[in-house]
Enzyme design. Structure first.
Site, PDB file in Angstrom:
ATOM      1  N   ASP A 172     -12.075   6.478   1.085  1.00  0.00           N
ATOM      2  CA  ASP A 172     -11.039   7.215   1.790  1.00  0.00           C
ATOM      3  C   ASP A 172     -10.779   8.463   0.934  1.00  0.00           C
ATOM      4  O   ASP A 172     -10.614   8.347  -0.289  1.00  0.00           O
ATOM      5  CB  ASP A 172      -9.794   6.311   1.860  1.00  0.00           C
ATOM      6  CG  ASP A 172      -8.951   6.532   3.097  1.00  0.00           C
ATOM      7  OD1 ASP A 172      -9.514   6.826   4.173  1.00  0.00           O
ATOM      8  OD2 ASP A 172      -7.712   6.387   2.995  1.00  0.00           O
ATOM      9  N   HIS A 201      -1.994   8.932  -0.296  1.00  0.00           N
ATOM     10  CA  HIS A 201      -2.955   8.034  -0.945  1.00  0.00           C
ATOM     11  C   HIS A 201      -4.348   8.655  -0.947  1.00  0.00           C
ATOM     12  O   HIS A 201      -4.670   9.497  -0.103  1.00  0.00           O
ATOM     13  CB  HIS A 201      -2.987   6.675  -0.231  1.00  0.00           C
ATOM     14  CG  HIS A 201      -3.535   6.746   1.165  1.00  0.00           C
ATOM     15  ND1 HIS A 201      -2.787   7.184   2.238  1.00  0.00           N
ATOM     16  CD2 HIS A 201      -4.769   6.470   1.665  1.00  0.00           C
ATOM     17  CE1 HIS A 201      -3.536   7.155   3.341  1.00  0.00           C
ATOM     18  NE2 HIS A 201      -4.754   6.740   3.020  1.00  0.00           N
ATOM     19  N   LYS A 260     -14.589   9.843   3.829  1.00  0.00           N
ATOM     20  CA  LYS A 260     -14.029   9.994   5.181  1.00  0.00           C
ATOM     21  C   LYS A 260     -12.548  10.314   5.090  1.00  0.00           C
ATOM     22  O   LYS A 260     -11.903  10.019   4.087  1.00  0.00           O
ATOM     23  CB  LYS A 260     -14.246   8.697   5.972  1.00  0.00           C
ATOM     24  CG  LYS A 260     -13.603   7.495   5.299  1.00  0.00           C
ATOM     25  CD  LYS A 260     -13.924   6.207   6.004  1.00  0.00           C
ATOM     26  CE  LYS A 260     -13.257   5.040   5.316  1.00  0.00           C
ATOM     27  NZ  LYS A 260     -11.779   5.117   5.261  1.00  0.00           N
ATOM     28  N   HIS A 292      -8.764  11.881   1.223  1.00  0.00           N
ATOM     29  CA  HIS A 292      -7.859  12.779   1.942  1.00  0.00           C
ATOM     30  C   HIS A 292      -7.543  14.070   1.198  1.00  0.00           C
ATOM     31  O   HIS A 292      -7.445  14.077  -0.032  1.00  0.00           O
ATOM     32  CB  HIS A 292      -6.539  12.063   2.243  1.00  0.00           C
ATOM     33  CG  HIS A 292      -6.690  10.854   3.119  1.00  0.00           C
ATOM     34  ND1 HIS A 292      -7.367  10.867   4.310  1.00  0.00           N
ATOM     35  CD2 HIS A 292      -6.238   9.577   2.968  1.00  0.00           C
ATOM     36  CE1 HIS A 292      -7.321   9.665   4.868  1.00  0.00           C
ATOM     37  NE2 HIS A 292      -6.661   8.857   4.066  1.00  0.00           N
ATOM     38  N   ASP A 337     -13.873   1.194   1.063  1.00  0.00           N
ATOM     39  CA  ASP A 337     -12.639   1.635   0.407  1.00  0.00           C
ATOM     40  C   ASP A 337     -12.123   0.714  -0.710  1.00  0.00           C
ATOM     41  O   ASP A 337     -10.912   0.439  -0.777  1.00  0.00           O
ATOM     42  CB  ASP A 337     -11.528   1.826   1.460  1.00  0.00           C
ATOM     43  CG  ASP A 337     -11.839   2.916   2.476  1.00  0.00           C
ATOM     44  OD1 ASP A 337     -12.941   3.489   2.413  1.00  0.00           O
ATOM     45  OD2 ASP A 337     -10.992   3.180   3.348  1.00  0.00           O
ATOM     46  N   CYS A 362      -9.483  -0.059   7.891  1.00  0.00           N
ATOM     47  CA  CYS A 362     -10.808   0.576   7.732  1.00  0.00           C
ATOM     48  C   CYS A 362     -11.972  -0.394   7.931  1.00  0.00           C
ATOM     49  O   CYS A 362     -13.013   0.001   8.453  1.00  0.00           O
ATOM     50  CB  CYS A 362     -10.866   1.300   6.398  1.00  0.00           C
ATOM     51  SG  CYS A 362      -9.741   2.735   6.400  1.00  0.00           S
TER      52      CYS A 362
HETATM   53  C1  VGL Z   1      -6.863   2.537   4.984  1.00  0.00           C
HETATM   54  C2  VGL Z   1      -4.742   2.985   5.698  1.00  0.00           C
HETATM   55  C3  VGL Z   1      -4.911   4.314   5.417  1.00  0.00           C
HETATM   56  C4  VGL Z   1      -7.932   1.521   4.747  1.00  0.00           C
HETATM   57  C5  VGL Z   1      -7.051   3.867   4.708  1.00  0.00           C
HETATM   58  O1  VGL Z   1      -8.814   1.746   3.892  1.00  0.00           O
HETATM   59  O2  VGL Z   1      -7.883   0.456   5.415  1.00  0.00           O
HETATM   60  N1  VGL Z   1      -5.713   2.104   5.495  1.00  0.00           N
HETATM   61  N2  VGL Z   1      -6.081   4.746   4.931  1.00  0.00           N
HETATM   62 ZN    ZN Z   2      -6.295   6.757   4.372  1.00  0.00          ZN
END
Ligand code: VGL
Ligand code: ZN
Length: 241
Positions: free
Chosen positions: A83, A118, A143, A85, A45, A188
């Site tokens: 990440d 996000h 993911k 979403h 990420d 993550c």
């Molecule tokens: C993450 C919070 C929400 C991360 C992803 O990449 O650690 N943290 N989504």
């Molecule tokens: Zn996230």
């Protein structure tokens, strides 16, 4: 002396050397990790959303980029995660009336931290950092794309039963050891390393190639949980590049 950190060992050893006590030449080179074909670097990420100017900035997030770029030279196998979403994703506070970011809620699979919106699919916020130079990356695993389920881990969604396919992919390529780095250490990165252990991989987290969010002591808790699960805590300098 027996349980000191490698850093301290280096310092003490240097001092001993100066004092003429004698250190075996080449001892450090021999101790360095040399990733082989059975090892993979998992870069978690490193996206615009998690650095300054993004929607969920992690302190110092962009600082991991040069460290990871350099590290990647040591690996034959490099896997990147994003990440990814849906708009209105269940992990967004905005999807729950009366909830604010960084509060929690109970979902079918357990307690979910609620985040600012996000890393929405296809947005500039969800893109990998421009400076991330990983031309040899062989797989980008996305993911968190199921509307009702979060996925901190690159291996398993937060319901604990929906696989991303990453463990099978790595095993099919003969990988048995993973080195995890990126953002965020306590979410993550940690969940990915913990699930790697559950899936039977040896796992290390590269601390200085990662940065944490540290929400209500989450960073310390994550390191403790990882230590218990047999995840090694290493520094980028431990890997021979
Ligand atoms: C993450 C919070 C929400 C991360 C992803 O990449 O650690 N943290 N989504
Ligand atoms: Zn996230």
């Amino acid at each position: 002396m027996m349980f000191m950190h490698r850093r301290d060992f280096v310092r003490h050893a240097g001092f001993a050397g100066l004092m003429g006590i004698g250190v075996v030449p080449g001892a450090f080179a021999a101790a360095a990790i040399k990733p082989d074909a059975k090892s993979a670097l998992i870069v978690v990420d490193v996206q615009n959303c998690f650095v300054d100017g993004g929607t969920l900035p992690v302190k110092g997030g962009a600082d991991v980029v040069p460290v990871i770029n350099k590290l990647s030279a040591a690996f034959e196998n490099v896997v990147v995660t994003q990440d990814w979403h849906t708009p209105g994703h269940v992990s967004f506070a905005s999807a729950h009336s009366g909830k604010k970011p960084f509060e929690t809620t109970k979902l079918g699979y357990g307690t979910q931290v609620l985040w600012p919106d996000h890393c929405v699919q296809g947005s500039e916020d969800a893109a990998l950092l421009k400076g991330l130079a990983l031309p040899k990356a062989q797989l980008i695993i996305r993911k968190g794309y199921h509307q009702g389920t979060d996925s901190y881990s690159a291996f398993m969604e937060a319901d604990g039963k929906t696989s991303t396919g990453l463990a099978a992919y790595l095993k099919a390529h003969g990988v048995d050891t993973v080195y995890v780095c990126g953002l965020a250490t306590d979410f993550c990165v940690a969940w990915t390393a913990l699930d790697a252990r559950k899936a039977g991989f040896k796992a290390s987290v590269i601390e200085d190639a990662s940065r944490g969010i540290d929400l209500n002591g989450s960073l310390k808790a994550a390191w403790e949980k990882m230590a218990k699960a047999g995840v090694k805590r290493i520094q980028s300098g431990d890997i021979a590049v």
